[in-house]
Design an enzyme around this catalytic site. Sequence first.
Site, PDB file in Angstrom:
ATOM      1  N   GLY A  70      40.288  37.308  39.276  1.00  0.00           N
ATOM      2  CA  GLY A  70      39.428  36.846  38.199  1.00  0.00           C
ATOM      3  C   GLY A  70      38.487  37.984  37.868  1.00  0.00           C
ATOM      4  CD  GLU A  71      34.061  40.725  36.529  1.00  0.00           C
ATOM      5  OE1 GLU A  71      33.093  39.987  36.809  1.00  0.00           O
ATOM      6  OE2 GLU A  71      34.100  41.937  36.821  1.00  0.00           O
ATOM      7  CB  SER A  72      34.097  40.536  41.770  1.00  0.00           C
ATOM      8  OG  SER A  72      33.762  41.717  41.071  1.00  0.00           O
TER       9      SER A  72
ATOM     10  CB  CYS B 193      42.724  41.055  41.675  1.00  0.00           C
ATOM     11  SG  CYS B 193      42.379  42.149  40.271  1.00  0.00           S
TER      12      CYS B 193
ATOM     13  NE  ARG C 293      32.519  46.900  40.914  1.00  0.00           N
ATOM     14  CZ  ARG C 293      32.393  45.576  40.982  1.00  0.00           C
ATOM     15  NH1 ARG C 293      33.218  44.808  40.310  1.00  0.00           N
ATOM     16  NH2 ARG C 293      31.449  45.030  41.725  1.00  0.00           N
TER      17      ARG C 293
ATOM     18  CB  ILE D 122      45.566  42.046  35.563  1.00  0.00           C
ATOM     19  CG1 ILE D 122      46.989  41.507  35.382  1.00  0.00           C
ATOM     20  CG2 ILE D 122      44.722  41.788  34.310  1.00  0.00           C
ATOM     21  CD1 ILE D 122      47.058  40.001  35.212  1.00  0.00           C
ATOM     22  NE  ARG D 123      38.943  44.663  33.377  1.00  0.00           N
ATOM     23  CZ  ARG D 123      37.767  44.063  33.211  1.00  0.00           C
ATOM     24  NH1 ARG D 123      37.714  42.860  32.676  1.00  0.00           N
ATOM     25  NH2 ARG D 123      36.654  44.656  33.566  1.00  0.00           N
TER      26      ARG D 123
ATOM     27  CG  HIS E 265      46.663  39.075  39.887  1.00  0.00           C
ATOM     28  ND1 HIS E 265      45.653  38.138  39.900  1.00  0.00           N
ATOM     29  CD2 HIS E 265      46.128  40.201  39.341  1.00  0.00           C
ATOM     30  CE1 HIS E 265      44.553  38.664  39.385  1.00  0.00           C
ATOM     31  NE2 HIS E 265      44.812  39.915  39.048  1.00  0.00           N
TER      32      HIS E 265
ATOM     33  CD  GLU F   9      47.220  35.382  41.829  1.00  0.00           C
ATOM     34  OE1 GLU F   9      46.287  35.763  41.082  1.00  0.00           O
ATOM     35  OE2 GLU F   9      47.601  36.037  42.833  1.00  0.00           O
TER      36      GLU F   9
END
Length: 258
Positions: A68-70, A110, A150, A190-191, A237, A239
């Site tokens: 997601g985004e930490s 991630c 990052r 992804i990023r 990822h 998942e």
Amino acid sequence: AVLVPMTQLKTLPGGVRTIGVLALQGAFEEHEAMFKKLPQHLVDQFRVIQVRKIQELDACDALVIPGGESTTMKIIAGTDEFMAKLRAYVHGGPGADGEKRTPRAVWGTCAGCIMLSEDVVNTIGGGQEQPAKRCKYGDPVGGLDVATCRNFFGRQAQSFEAAVVAGAKGDGKDAEARREAFDHFPAVFIRAPAILRAGDSVRELAKVVHPSITSGPGAEGVTVAAESDKILVTTFHPELTNDHRIHQYFVEKFVLKI
């Protein structure tokens, strides 16, 4: 594996383990779906719950912190108390009920990898590193002795898919299990971050070479999966694929300890 309401957790059959998926933000539903695809003899031995409250952490034998985004996850968590209990979950300490517990198993994917890294860095020109600026919403949870960068491979537009190469060394059942889980896994980045350094207590599990990186940092491959005795991290990822090998590895080695 089925989702179990919190009110039913105390009545689970003996020996059944509880896996929590941190459901503040990110791909938590995809993790749940992947756990349900595991072989039935494993599925019968655990339950999956979504974790949004500190009281729910107490019920977990193992925890997944999804991609997601930490920073967003820390904002949604909303309170210093939640992050403190999450750190206590990873490092050991009192839960929401005040009972002290030893460190429990956790897997970060991630953004989850970033949150579990002891050191988070940014890259600057020439491949040099500089410490990441301290997030105003709090420090990472930490727990794994790695330095993670990052957005190592670039922003959203540079996201990619590639098969990773298992980095597990040695002989024996455990080393073979690591190779079987990670070698040629079809990873989705992804990023994505990358692991730049790992301490002596950390086993590096897999590396990847970005298709467009031909020189400089990363040209020979960078570490994208690692573990200690209680913590597993993947910068990609699992998942979001149709391959459940890493989910099975986490269940067998961290949750059930087969």
